[in-house]
Design a protein around this motif. Structure first.
Motif, PDB file in Angstrom:
ATOM      1  N   PHE A 216     108.574 -12.908  62.465  1.00 34.61           N
ATOM      2  CA  PHE A 216     108.760 -11.840  61.487  1.00 34.61           C
ATOM      3  C   PHE A 216     109.629 -12.362  60.336  1.00 34.61           C
ATOM      4  O   PHE A 216     110.487 -13.226  60.543  1.00 34.61           O
ATOM      5  N   THR A 217     109.390 -11.852  59.150  1.00 32.80           N
ATOM      6  CA  THR A 217     110.047 -12.397  57.961  1.00 32.80           C
ATOM      7  C   THR A 217     111.273 -11.570  57.577  1.00 32.80           C
ATOM      8  O   THR A 217     111.196 -10.355  57.445  1.00 32.80           O
ATOM      9  N   HIS A 218     112.383 -12.266  57.379  1.00 26.66           N
ATOM     10  CA  HIS A 218     113.662 -11.645  57.037  1.00 26.66           C
ATOM     11  C   HIS A 218     114.089 -12.165  55.673  1.00 26.66           C
ATOM     12  O   HIS A 218     114.144 -13.373  55.457  1.00 26.66           O
ATOM     13  N   ILE A 219     114.410 -11.261  54.771  1.00 27.59           N
ATOM     14  CA  ILE A 219     114.634 -11.629  53.376  1.00 27.59           C
ATOM     15  C   ILE A 219     115.805 -12.600  53.201  1.00 27.59           C
ATOM     16  O   ILE A 219     115.758 -13.476  52.328  1.00 27.59           O
ATOM     17  N   VAL A 220     116.828 -12.517  54.040  1.00 24.39           N
ATOM     18  CA  VAL A 220     117.991 -13.384  53.867  1.00 24.39           C
ATOM     19  C   VAL A 220     117.814 -14.707  54.609  1.00 24.39           C
ATOM     20  O   VAL A 220     117.902 -15.782  54.006  1.00 24.39           O
TER      21      VAL A 220
ATOM     22  N   GLY B  17     108.892  -5.340  52.427  1.00 28.34           N
ATOM     23  CA  GLY B  17     108.627  -5.078  53.836  1.00 28.34           C
ATOM     24  C   GLY B  17     109.886  -4.710  54.601  1.00 28.34           C
ATOM     25  O   GLY B  17     109.892  -3.769  55.403  1.00 28.34           O
ATOM     26  N   ASN B  18     110.979  -5.435  54.364  1.00 24.91           N
ATOM     27  CA  ASN B  18     112.241  -5.129  55.045  1.00 24.91           C
ATOM     28  C   ASN B  18     112.748  -3.741  54.679  1.00 24.91           C
ATOM     29  O   ASN B  18     113.231  -3.000  55.547  1.00 24.91           O
ATOM     30  N   VAL B  19     112.647  -3.384  53.407  1.00 17.32           N
ATOM     31  CA  VAL B  19     113.082  -2.049  52.976  1.00 17.32           C
ATOM     32  C   VAL B  19     112.173  -0.976  53.583  1.00 17.32           C
ATOM     33  O   VAL B  19     112.653   0.068  54.047  1.00 17.32           O
ATOM     34  N   ALA B  20     110.873  -1.236  53.625  1.00 20.23           N
ATOM     35  CA  ALA B  20     109.940  -0.267  54.206  1.00 20.23           C
ATOM     36  C   ALA B  20     110.230  -0.063  55.690  1.00 20.23           C
ATOM     37  O   ALA B  20     110.246   1.074  56.181  1.00 20.23           O
ATOM     38  N   GLY B  21     110.484  -1.146  56.415  1.00 17.21           N
ATOM     39  CA  GLY B  21     110.754  -1.028  57.841  1.00 17.21           C
ATOM     40  C   GLY B  21     112.107  -0.428  58.151  1.00 17.21           C
ATOM     41  O   GLY B  21     112.248   0.401  59.058  1.00 17.21           O
ATOM     42  N   GLY B  22     113.134  -0.819  57.384  1.00 14.32           N
ATOM     43  CA  GLY B  22     114.488  -0.377  57.669  1.00 14.32           C
ATOM     44  C   GLY B  22     114.831   0.979  57.094  1.00 14.32           C
ATOM     45  O   GLY B  22     115.506   1.782  57.741  1.00 14.32           O
ATOM     46  N   THR B  23     114.373   1.251  55.870  1.00 16.41           N
ATOM     47  CA  THR B  23     114.739   2.497  55.192  1.00 16.41           C
ATOM     48  C   THR B  23     113.644   3.550  55.316  1.00 16.41           C
ATOM     49  O   THR B  23     113.872   4.649  55.817  1.00 16.41           O
ATOM     50  N   VAL B  24     112.448   3.214  54.866  1.00 21.34           N
ATOM     51  CA  VAL B  24     111.385   4.220  54.805  1.00 21.34           C
ATOM     52  C   VAL B  24     110.982   4.684  56.200  1.00 21.34           C
ATOM     53  O   VAL B  24     110.806   5.875  56.443  1.00 21.34           O
ATOM     54  N   LEU B  25     110.864   3.757  57.143  1.00 22.57           N
ATOM     55  CA  LEU B  25     110.419   4.134  58.487  1.00 22.57           C
ATOM     56  C   LEU B  25     111.583   4.482  59.412  1.00 22.57           C
ATOM     57  O   LEU B  25     111.683   5.601  59.903  1.00 22.57           O
ATOM     58  N   PHE B  26     112.493   3.521  59.666  1.00 25.66           N
ATOM     59  CA  PHE B  26     113.537   3.754  60.667  1.00 25.66           C
ATOM     60  C   PHE B  26     114.488   4.870  60.240  1.00 25.66           C
ATOM     61  O   PHE B  26     114.836   5.730  61.048  1.00 25.66           O
TER      62      PHE B  26
ATOM     63  N   PHE C 214     122.189  -7.776  53.673  1.00 25.08           N
ATOM     64  CA  PHE C 214     121.371  -6.787  52.975  1.00 25.08           C
ATOM     65  C   PHE C 214     120.594  -5.902  53.937  1.00 25.08           C
ATOM     66  O   PHE C 214     120.555  -4.672  53.776  1.00 25.08           O
ATOM     67  N   THR C 215     119.942  -6.485  54.924  1.00 27.16           N
ATOM     68  CA  THR C 215     119.065  -5.689  55.781  1.00 27.16           C
ATOM     69  C   THR C 215     119.823  -4.694  56.651  1.00 27.16           C
ATOM     70  O   THR C 215     119.250  -3.678  57.055  1.00 27.16           O
ATOM     71  N   GLU C 216     121.078  -4.943  56.961  1.00 25.10           N
ATOM     72  CA  GLU C 216     121.869  -3.926  57.664  1.00 25.10           C
ATOM     73  C   GLU C 216     122.068  -2.710  56.777  1.00 25.10           C
ATOM     74  O   GLU C 216     122.070  -1.564  57.259  1.00 25.10           O
ATOM     75  N   ASN C 217     122.206  -2.937  55.493  1.00 26.01           N
ATOM     76  CA  ASN C 217     122.477  -1.836  54.570  1.00 26.01           C
ATOM     77  C   ASN C 217     121.240  -1.037  54.188  1.00 26.01           C
ATOM     78  O   ASN C 217     121.354  -0.030  53.498  1.00 26.01           O
ATOM     79  N   THR C 218     120.050  -1.484  54.620  1.00 29.34           N
ATOM     80  CA  THR C 218     118.879  -0.627  54.430  1.00 29.34           C
ATOM     81  C   THR C 218     118.987   0.616  55.304  1.00 29.34           C
ATOM     82  O   THR C 218     118.315   1.623  55.046  1.00 29.34           O
ATOM     83  N   LEU C 219     119.832   0.560  56.325  1.00 28.38           N
ATOM     84  CA  LEU C 219     120.106   1.738  57.153  1.00 28.38           C
ATOM     85  C   LEU C 219     121.460   2.337  56.830  1.00 28.38           C
ATOM     86  O   LEU C 219     121.562   3.500  56.453  1.00 28.38           O
ATOM     87  N   THR C 220     122.512   1.525  56.936  1.00 24.80           N
ATOM     88  CA  THR C 220     123.883   2.040  56.841  1.00 24.80           C
ATOM     89  C   THR C 220     124.162   2.756  55.534  1.00 24.80           C
ATOM     90  O   THR C 220     124.736   3.856  55.525  1.00 24.80           O
TER      91      THR C 220
END
Length: 282
Positions: free
Chosen positions: A224-228, A259-268, A109-115
């Motif tokens: 750091f906390t990772h959703i998966v 938090g993961n979506v905010a860091g990966g999508t909103v910010l990065f 999932f967290t890779e796809n917040t960017l890809t």
């Protein structure tokens, strides 16, 4: 005009260098940010077009694979108990699941917040946001089912020693000791780092293992906390009866996901797009 016998696409040798050396320089030259962006965007379009079954089974496999991050870390902790710096060494175990997932091209999932988001940002077709949400829902659900299966294996199979089981419990309790706000803030850092990892991979040919290990080790070292990966720990502590479902959902899952979506999508994603926007639109 190209010299006789030379390929039309073969670079002309630079002064003081042979043709082979000039070619080596061009091949090793760092990719421009716009090139990296385009590589990831094309990969995102490919992922968005995949059918439900392909996404689901790949995501399920990733959820199971990521469980080896928790197990490997616990095994190292149990083995190194009493050794100075054991915790820092055991954190390398956290990298194992991510190495499996990324090198096996499984859906995390967290890779796809960017890809998955880059194609939408480039085309500015906000109706395509529904495709992103579809992919996110399928992948996250598949990841969580895989996490549940792995956590149940840890809790009920009897395949791990009591010492390792105790270490899994310690790791899980340590994570669940965070407040929801801490889960969210630490999730931002993890989301940013995973997005940075995805961004770095196109330029990391031949060194992928080192890059994946470095970034995921930082996630473990920083707590750091990772959703998966964190879901394996959270589900485990719920299955053995030490945390309620609602505490796991409200205290870990929701704030870490946000938090993961905010860091990966909103910010990065936004920062990455900003640095290449002029080149893409030029």
């Amino acid at each position: 005009m190209a010299k006789k016998g030379a390929s039309a696409n073969e670079p002309e040798p630079q002064e003081g260098l042979t043709r082979e050396e000039t070619k080596s320089v061009k091949e090793r030259r760092r990719l421009r940010a716009a090139v990296v962006y385009e590589i990831i965007r094309l990969e995102g379009e490919k992922e968005l077009a995949r059918k439900f079954s392909a996404l689901w089974w790949s995501a399920l496999a990733a959820g199971i694979s990521i469980g080896f991050s928790v197990l490997s870390q616990a095994m190292l902790e149990a083995t190194l108990e009493g050794v100075p710096g054991a915790g820092m060494i055991a954190d390398f175990g956290y990298c194992v699941g991510f190495l499996i997932v990324i090198l096996a091209h499984q859906q995390l999932f967290t890779e796809n917040t960017l890809t998955a988001v880059l194609p939408v940002m480039v085309k500015k077709d906000w109706n395509a946001s529904l495709d992103v949400l579809r992919l996110w829902a399928i992948v996250l659900a598949g990841n969580l089912v895989g996490c549940f299966l792995f956590a149940a294996f840890l809790a009920y199979s009897g395949a791990i020693t009591p010492e390792v089981a105790a270490s899994v419990g310690d790791i899980s309790r340590h994570m669940m000791a965070n407040s929801p706000l801490e889960m969210f803030v630490k999730g931002i850092a993890a989301g940013w780092l995973i997005a940075a990892l995805v961004w770095m991979l196109p330029s990391s040919e031949g060194t992928e293992i080192f890059v994946i290990t470095l970034i995921t080790y930082i996630i473990a070292l920083g707590d750091f906390t990772h959703i998966v990966a964190g879901s394996v720990e959270a589900i485990y502590i719920w299955l053995i009866g030490e945390e309620s479902f609602w505490r796991v959902a409200g205290g870990f899952f929701i704030p870490t996901l946000l938090g993961n979506v905010a860091g990966g999508t909103v910010l990065f994603d936004v920062v990455s797009y900003a640095q290449v926007r002029d080149e893409l639109e030029g």
